[in-house]
Design an enzyme around this catalytic site. Structure first.
Site, PDB file in Angstrom:
ATOM      1  CE1 TYR A  86      -3.965  -1.591   5.718  1.00 13.91           C
ATOM      2  CE2 TYR A  86      -3.277   0.562   4.907  1.00 13.91           C
ATOM      3  CZ  TYR A  86      -3.733  -0.717   4.663  1.00 13.91           C
ATOM      4  OH  TYR A  86      -3.945  -1.128   3.375  1.00 13.91           O
TER       5      TYR A  86
ATOM      6  CB  THR B  79      -0.920   0.025   1.245  1.00 15.50           C
ATOM      7  OG1 THR B  79      -1.582   1.295   1.341  1.00 15.50           O
ATOM      8  CG2 THR B  79      -0.109  -0.181   2.526  1.00 15.50           C
TER       9      THR B  79
ATOM     10  CE  LYS C 214      -2.165  -4.057   3.530  1.00 13.34           C
ATOM     11  NZ  LYS C 214      -2.411  -5.208   2.632  1.00 13.34           N
TER      12      LYS C 214
ATOM     13  CD  GLU D 153      -2.284   5.494   4.250  1.00 11.47           C
ATOM     14  OE1 GLU D 153      -1.564   5.921   5.177  1.00 11.47           O
ATOM     15  OE2 GLU D 153      -3.164   6.178   3.692  1.00 11.47           O
TER      16      GLU D 153
END
Length: 336
Positions: free
Chosen positions: A156, A128, A160, A130
């Site tokens: 998160y 991701t 990830k 992010e």
């Protein structure tokens, strides 16, 4: 006659899982979906939409269940889309996020390795944007590439990033065909209402139909690189058809703020000034916000031949139209 390919998809009940199941079935695959628990609220909807998908109960935090799922599916390809995927929720439940989104990937890779499928099964890991966290010390003002530095700013994103690196480690350590798709924000009509884009289009539809009078949101200034989920899922599949495993950024190459999304969404119902309908609520503001995320998809476009069919305005338009139609159907159903 060619043998039918078999694919195992975790997170099959989510947005990307739905798009991917549709794509794989269209490509002639036998598809298996990993679903968590007997009372998964999304399972019935997924089974109704995709009766050809064989559902297998399992949990990314339970290595035994993953080994069993791999043995049942005997997959040629595994698409790991399962995760605790909401950034805001990850601040409230960081331990669960780490266990599912991070360690769950290790459990699934080990299931493949220990069942002897390390050399024959191709593995897609849903990484991701992010992971970048909105800070780029390599390319200021430019889009993130596969070689940009990471600086995650949420539980998160951190989980990830672990998943991304453990996937790469298994590729390098065991020679597994593991590709990581570093996907920037991708939305659509299958998006959950807990995500800001779908929260907006659902509210706009309800405001248009007189079912509510305002929407509560957090910060409106963050900018994201938004695309359509169906386009991005096609890129996932292309990664596993490629000759060699690698990492690929999928992005639009442009950013838009939440305010811009609001403006286009309300314009779809003929409202030029959206501000009277929007209230900001501190409860929806994150402890650490990412200012801007911008991706550079040049590698995927060049090496995979990937492209987008839906632009930003088209994305907003189709989401609003879908939610208006959905609300009208639900209203008609309640009167029948």
């Amino acid at each position: 006659m060619p043998t039918t390919k078999r694919a195992l998809v975790t997170g099959v009940t989510g947005q990307d899982g739905g798009h991917l199941a549709e794509l794989l079935l269209d490509e002639g695959y036998e598809v298996f979906g990993l679903v968590r628990g007997q009372n998964n609220p999304r399972r019935a909807a997924a089974e109704a939409e995709f009766p050809a998908v064989t559902m297998i109960e399992g949990d990314l935090t339970d290595p035994f269940s993953l080994t069993r799922a791999v043995e049942i599916a005997s997959p040629d390809e595994v698409y790991n889309l399962g995760a605790v995927s909401h950034v805001g929720y990850s601040f409230k439940n960081p331990t669960l996020t780490a266990d599912v989104t991070g360690k769950g990937v290790l459990n699934l890779l080990e299931a493949l390795r220990l069942t002897g499928r390390a050399e024959t099964t191709r593995f897609y890991q849903a990484s991701t944007s992010e992971m970048f966290g909105g800070l780029d010390y390599n390319r200021p003002g430019a889009g993130y590439t596969e070689s940009s530095l990471f600086h995650p700013r949420s539980p998160y994103g951190v989980a990830k990033l672990y998943a991304h690196w453990i996937a790469k480690n298994y590729r390098e350590s065991y020679g597994m065909f593991v590709s990581c798709g570093i996907l920037f924000n991708h939305e659509g009509e299958r998006r959950g209402r807990e995500f800001v884009t779908r929260k907006i289009t659902d509210a706009v539809a309800r405001i248009h139909l007189g079912l509510q009078d305002h929407i509560e949101l957090g910060d409106l200034w963050p900018k994201r690189d938004w695309g359509y989920a169906g386009d991005y899922v096609r890129g996932m599949w292309q990664m596993l058809q490629h000759d060699t495993p690698d990492d690929f950024v999928l992005a639009s190459g442009e950013t838009h703020s939440i305010e811009e999304f609001l403006s286009l969404a309300f314009a779809e119902i003929g409202v030029d000034n959206w501000r009277p309908y929007v209230r900001q609520n501190p409860a929806f503001m994150r402890p650490a916000e990412v200012d801007i995320l911008l991706g550079d998809p040049a590698k995927a476009e060049t090496e995979l031949g990937w492209h987008r069919d839906v632009d930003f305005q088209g994305l907003v338009s189709r989401m609003v139209a879908h939610d208006i139609s959905l609300q009208q159907r639900q209203g008609a159903g309640s009167l029948s």
